[in-house]
Write a protein that holds these residues in place. Structure first.
Motif, PDB file in Angstrom:
ATOM      1  N   PHE A 150       1.099  -1.197  -0.052  1.00 32.07           N
ATOM      2  CA  PHE A 150      -0.068  -0.003  -0.062  1.00 32.07           C
ATOM      3  C   PHE A 150       0.928   1.264   0.065  1.00 32.07           C
ATOM      4  O   PHE A 150       0.597   2.055  -0.769  1.00 32.07           O
ATOM      5  CB  PHE A 150      -0.982  -0.083   1.164  1.00 32.07           C
ATOM      6  CG  PHE A 150      -2.099   1.176   1.142  1.00 32.07           C
ATOM      7  CD1 PHE A 150      -3.262   1.011   0.328  1.00 32.07           C
ATOM      8  CD2 PHE A 150      -1.598   2.280   1.773  1.00 32.07           C
ATOM      9  CE1 PHE A 150      -4.005   1.934   0.625  1.00 32.07           C
ATOM     10  CE2 PHE A 150      -2.336   3.361   1.894  1.00 32.07           C
ATOM     11  CZ  PHE A 150      -3.872   3.250   1.286  1.00 32.07           C
ATOM     12  N   PHE A 151       1.829   1.503   0.985  1.00 36.96           N
ATOM     13  CA  PHE A 151       2.970   2.655   0.884  1.00 36.96           C
ATOM     14  C   PHE A 151       3.358   2.801  -0.604  1.00 36.96           C
ATOM     15  O   PHE A 151       3.343   3.785  -0.868  1.00 36.96           O
ATOM     16  CB  PHE A 151       3.933   2.093   1.813  1.00 36.96           C
ATOM     17  CG  PHE A 151       4.916   3.143   2.076  1.00 36.96           C
ATOM     18  CD1 PHE A 151       4.866   4.565   2.594  1.00 36.96           C
ATOM     19  CD2 PHE A 151       6.264   2.942   1.254  1.00 36.96           C
ATOM     20  CE1 PHE A 151       5.656   5.537   2.448  1.00 36.96           C
ATOM     21  CE2 PHE A 151       7.072   3.968   0.909  1.00 36.96           C
ATOM     22  CZ  PHE A 151       6.868   5.448   1.662  1.00 36.96           C
ATOM     23  N   PHE A 152       3.950   1.658  -0.993  1.00 40.92           N
ATOM     24  CA  PHE A 152       4.580   1.892  -2.434  1.00 40.92           C
ATOM     25  C   PHE A 152       3.693   2.104  -3.599  1.00 40.92           C
ATOM     26  O   PHE A 152       4.014   2.908  -4.467  1.00 40.92           O
ATOM     27  CB  PHE A 152       5.502   0.745  -2.833  1.00 40.92           C
ATOM     28  CG  PHE A 152       6.783   0.582  -2.288  1.00 40.92           C
ATOM     29  CD1 PHE A 152       7.766   1.418  -2.582  1.00 40.92           C
ATOM     30  CD2 PHE A 152       7.043  -0.421  -1.128  1.00 40.92           C
ATOM     31  CE1 PHE A 152       8.965   1.436  -2.013  1.00 40.92           C
ATOM     32  CE2 PHE A 152       8.393  -0.472  -0.595  1.00 40.92           C
ATOM     33  CZ  PHE A 152       9.260   0.570  -1.013  1.00 40.92           C
ATOM     34  N   ALA A 153       2.416   1.705  -3.570  1.00 37.73           N
ATOM     35  CA  ALA A 153       1.374   1.848  -4.495  1.00 37.73           C
ATOM     36  C   ALA A 153       0.688   3.254  -4.335  1.00 37.73           C
ATOM     37  O   ALA A 153       0.395   4.166  -5.513  1.00 37.73           O
ATOM     38  CB  ALA A 153       0.310   0.814  -4.488  1.00 37.73           C
ATOM     39  N   PHE A 154       0.558   3.672  -3.230  1.00 42.23           N
ATOM     40  CA  PHE A 154      -0.403   4.871  -2.992  1.00 42.23           C
ATOM     41  C   PHE A 154       0.215   6.132  -2.239  1.00 42.23           C
ATOM     42  O   PHE A 154      -0.199   7.171  -2.391  1.00 42.23           O
ATOM     43  CB  PHE A 154      -1.789   4.674  -2.317  1.00 42.23           C
ATOM     44  CG  PHE A 154      -2.694   3.322  -3.142  1.00 42.23           C
ATOM     45  CD1 PHE A 154      -3.218   3.971  -4.105  1.00 42.23           C
ATOM     46  CD2 PHE A 154      -2.537   2.187  -2.737  1.00 42.23           C
ATOM     47  CE1 PHE A 154      -3.818   2.991  -4.890  1.00 42.23           C
ATOM     48  CE2 PHE A 154      -3.372   1.323  -3.505  1.00 42.23           C
ATOM     49  CZ  PHE A 154      -3.791   1.698  -4.454  1.00 42.23           C
TER      50      PHE A 154
END
Length: 128
Positions: free
Chosen positions: A119-123
């Motif tokens: 989630f961190f890397f995607a958003f």
């Protein structure tokens, strides 16, 4: 089958399913970002050439994260319901029951960690 045994087995299999769905979020977003961050863009290009489904996962990251989040929520509910389920009276079976409960909780924790990293890397990371 008693409700307690059913609750324990449901919590166990749902934890394993949640780790597989969370792994998809890692493949979609964290792996490519990590490879580019360490200067392995050529490796990423080779990986995408060998496994073109990674591009599809990246293009459909919102449904992927929704599915993984739903599975994590469901696994969390099952873990919560099974936390005080009674174990058998036989000492060997009780030890196996407690071991299964610990492994299931560990797998769920790893699933949540994988989902959070993805989630961190995607958003979040694209906006930093």
């Amino acid at each position: 089958m008693s409700p307690a045994v059913d609750a324990r087995s449901t919590a166990s299999w749902s934890s394993w399913i949640s780790i597989f769905t969370s792994s998809g979020t890692l493949l979609c977003c964290a792996l490519p970002a990590a490879l580019v961050a360490v200067g392995a863009g050529a490796t990423l290009a080779s990986l995408v050439g060998a496994v073109p489904q990674l591009v599809w996962l990246s293009e459909h990251k919102l449904p992927l994260f929704a599915l993984a989040g739903g599975m994590l929520a469901m696994a969390g509910v099952f873990q919560w319901r099974a936390r005080y389920a009674p174990c058998p009276a036989d000492p060997a079976l009780a030890a196996a029951c407690m071991r299964q409960r610990r492994v299931s909780a560990w797998v769920y924790g790893v699933s949540v960690a994988i989902f959070t990293i993805g989630f961190f890397f995607a958003f979040v990371a694209p906006y930093l």
